[in-house]
Design an enzyme around this catalytic site. Sequence first.
Site, PDB file in Angstrom:
ATOM      1  N   GLU A  66       2.633  -6.401  11.490  1.00  0.00           N
ATOM      2  CA  GLU A  66       3.298  -5.715  12.610  1.00  0.00           C
ATOM      3  C   GLU A  66       3.059  -6.366  13.968  1.00  0.00           C
ATOM      4  O   GLU A  66       2.663  -5.705  14.925  1.00  0.00           O
ATOM      5  CB  GLU A  66       2.864  -4.238  12.635  1.00  0.00           C
ATOM      6  CG  GLU A  66       3.172  -3.524  11.339  1.00  0.00           C
ATOM      7  CD  GLU A  66       2.592  -2.119  11.263  1.00  0.00           C
ATOM      8  OE1 GLU A  66       2.047  -1.626  12.270  1.00  0.00           O
ATOM      9  OE2 GLU A  66       2.676  -1.505  10.179  1.00  0.00           O
ATOM     10  N   ASN A  96       3.754  -9.152   7.224  1.00  0.00           N
ATOM     11  CA  ASN A  96       4.161  -7.810   6.811  1.00  0.00           C
ATOM     12  C   ASN A  96       4.605  -6.989   8.028  1.00  0.00           C
ATOM     13  O   ASN A  96       3.919  -6.983   9.060  1.00  0.00           O
ATOM     14  CB  ASN A  96       2.939  -7.128   6.155  1.00  0.00           C
ATOM     15  CG  ASN A  96       3.285  -5.870   5.404  1.00  0.00           C
ATOM     16  OD1 ASN A  96       4.177  -5.866   4.563  1.00  0.00           O
ATOM     17  ND2 ASN A  96       2.564  -4.783   5.689  1.00  0.00           N
ATOM     18  N   HIS A 115       9.511   1.740   4.885  1.00  0.00           N
ATOM     19  CA  HIS A 115       9.347   3.170   5.138  1.00  0.00           C
ATOM     20  C   HIS A 115      10.733   3.672   5.547  1.00  0.00           C
ATOM     21  O   HIS A 115      11.201   3.383   6.648  1.00  0.00           O
ATOM     22  CB  HIS A 115       8.336   3.407   6.260  1.00  0.00           C
ATOM     23  CG  HIS A 115       6.946   2.971   5.898  1.00  0.00           C
ATOM     24  ND1 HIS A 115       6.186   3.646   4.977  1.00  0.00           N
ATOM     25  CD2 HIS A 115       6.195   1.922   6.317  1.00  0.00           C
ATOM     26  CE1 HIS A 115       5.007   3.048   4.841  1.00  0.00           C
ATOM     27  NE2 HIS A 115       4.990   1.985   5.649  1.00  0.00           N
ATOM     28  N   GLU A 173       5.650  -1.362   1.279  1.00  0.00           N
ATOM     29  CA  GLU A 173       5.074  -0.041   1.582  1.00  0.00           C
ATOM     30  C   GLU A 173       6.135   1.044   1.427  1.00  0.00           C
ATOM     31  O   GLU A 173       6.256   1.947   2.253  1.00  0.00           O
ATOM     32  CB  GLU A 173       4.512  -0.011   3.018  1.00  0.00           C
ATOM     33  CG  GLU A 173       3.476  -1.071   3.293  1.00  0.00           C
ATOM     34  CD  GLU A 173       2.817  -0.939   4.668  1.00  0.00           C
ATOM     35  OE1 GLU A 173       2.993   0.101   5.318  1.00  0.00           O
ATOM     36  OE2 GLU A 173       2.116  -1.880   5.071  1.00  0.00           O
ATOM     37  N   ASP A 229       8.490   4.109   0.955  1.00  0.00           N
ATOM     38  CA  ASP A 229       8.584   5.552   0.758  1.00  0.00           C
ATOM     39  C   ASP A 229       9.914   5.992   1.356  1.00  0.00           C
ATOM     40  O   ASP A 229      10.545   5.260   2.118  1.00  0.00           O
ATOM     41  CB  ASP A 229       7.390   6.329   1.340  1.00  0.00           C
ATOM     42  CG  ASP A 229       7.070   6.010   2.780  1.00  0.00           C
ATOM     43  OD1 ASP A 229       7.950   5.491   3.500  1.00  0.00           O
ATOM     44  OD2 ASP A 229       5.937   6.287   3.215  1.00  0.00           O
TER      45      ASP A 229
HETATM   46  O1  9MR Z   1      -1.592   4.784   5.106  1.00  0.00           O
HETATM   47  C1  9MR Z   1      -2.462   4.376   6.142  1.00  0.00           C
HETATM   48  C2  9MR Z   1      -3.157   5.574   6.724  1.00  0.00           C
HETATM   49  O2  9MR Z   1      -4.071   6.103   5.791  1.00  0.00           O
HETATM   50  C3  9MR Z   1      -3.867   5.197   8.008  1.00  0.00           C
HETATM   51  O3  9MR Z   1      -4.348   6.378   8.622  1.00  0.00           O
HETATM   52  C4  9MR Z   1      -2.926   4.487   8.931  1.00  0.00           C
HETATM   53  C5  9MR Z   1      -3.631   4.077  10.196  1.00  0.00           C
HETATM   54  O4  9MR Z   1      -2.760   3.464  11.084  1.00  0.00           O
HETATM   55  O5  9MR Z   1      -2.399   3.335   8.290  1.00  0.00           O
HETATM   56  C6  9MR Z   1      -1.630   3.675   7.196  1.00  0.00           C
HETATM   57  O6  9MR Z   1      -1.067   2.523   6.602  1.00  0.00           O
HETATM   58  C7  9MR Z   1      -0.215   1.734   7.417  1.00  0.00           C
HETATM   59  C8  9MR Z   1      -0.295   0.314   6.920  1.00  0.00           C
HETATM   60  O7  9MR Z   1      -1.633  -0.106   6.902  1.00  0.00           O
HETATM   61  C9  9MR Z   1       0.554  -0.618   7.735  1.00  0.00           C
HETATM   62  N1  9MR Z   1       1.910  -0.160   7.826  1.00  0.00           N
HETATM   63  C10 9MR Z   1       2.088   1.217   8.223  1.00  0.00           C
HETATM   64  C11 9MR Z   1       1.255   2.137   7.327  1.00  0.00           C
HETATM   65  C12 9MR Z   1       1.538   3.565   7.674  1.00  0.00           C
HETATM   66  O8  9MR Z   1       1.109   3.841   8.981  1.00  0.00           O
END
Ligand code: 9MR
Length: 434
Positions: free
Chosen positions: A241, A282, A318, A349, A351
């Site tokens: 990101e 990613n 997402h 990722e 959903d």
């Molecule tokens: O699913 C993850 C969640 O448990 C954490 O709290 C969060 C913190 O920012 O990150 C989530 O995973 C992220 C991933 O690492 C990168 N892309 C976005 C995902 C959803 O926020």
Amino acid sequence: MRNLAKLLIWVAGISPLGFACAPSPAVGGGGAGAGGSGAAAGTLGGIASGGRAVGGAPAGGAGASTSGGEAGSPAGSGGVAAVAGTGNGGASAGSGNGGGGGASGGTGGATACAGATTLKDAGSCTNRLIGVALTNRHLDEPEFAAAALQFNYVTPEDEMKWDVTEPQQGTFTFAEGDAIVEFAEANGMKVKGHTLVWHNQLPSWLDALNEAQLRAALKAHIEGVMAHYAGRVIAWDVVNEAFDDDGSLRSSIWSQKLGQSFIEDAFRFARAADPNVKLYYNDYDIESAYAKADSVYEMVKDFKQRGVPIDGVGMQMHTRTTDEDPPVPELIVNLDRLLALGVEVVLSEMDVRYCADGTDEKQKKRFHDIVAACVARSGCGAITIWGITDRYSFLNDRTDLQCAGSLPPRPLLWNDDYQKKPSFDGVMDALLGR
Ligand code: 9MR
């Protein structure tokens, strides 16, 4: 289109049902993936105008790709024939990627297709890993662990992030990540490391570093974490990101102190640290006609031209039950133009959250259509779902990302009580070319 695919399968002497196939050699052969005159590759302005399905002949199994499609055309039904045990050669036929698709045809007999009942076996039909994000927080729940066995690829949801792995400078803690890796290894699953460089979940000690110190810390972190997991993960999300929605570089400690070069540096450090893993960039919202998608495309193109080591791009995916974001034709354009650069693309990722008009059937279709776009392309090598049960989706805590209308997001394949949802069938159907 679907009927034509069935006819071709029938002509080839293969049961249209396909699943009773014995291990068979790939008759898909070279899968030349001529791609023809597809204009998608590199056509930045072409995204919004994609979507008309021409070409896209169901040539997958025969490897006899036709003249390709126009930008944005769906990729025919290549995956259907592949499921019938004929290899996925030419799976990109008609995808309009100007010749980039289908090059790795003839992927061999699809032994796992015989009676595939798990997502991982269905994915194996076209040589694709089917992944899930797992967290230690729930691994001791029997239903959670049982559902995880549907998958053969794991991304640790939080356990390999910087705040966990290097909470103090030079002090590495791997117990949490190790637990995920051990679970994966005990269950025959491969692992993708996630993530080496991000703007979130960083330890505060980084804030005090100046430019030179920060670059050194970046290098040391990548070396330390990758050395620990060498041989136990097959890929890393090296940078996560880095771009903003408008396509500009995201403002972060990395961009502020190091400029855009931090991305390139991270990939070079990573390749030096472990030459044997795949290295991915990613991001989210790079699936459709967003400026960010163009920025990532340009970066990857530049990296490939200059020899900066990068193996793939993760489209996070997402998404939601409306068909607006990303529209599948736009996704296809983005997939194909990245594949044409010679990198792998993974859905990293996925959903599908509920929106105001959401229904189980809409969610199932969304999962199906997006997964099918990946399945039709041999270069789209893995599909990872971001969690198992709706109960624990990260979206439950992210009201900013939920759709309007106070609907619970329910974005995954199992409901709160670990019942499989129609969305599960949607993914399964797409993996099996149905
Ligand atoms: O699913 C993850 C969640 O448990 C954490 O709290 C969060 C913190 O920012 O990150 C989530 O995973 C992220 C991933 O690492 C990168 N892309 C976005 C995902 C959803 O926020």
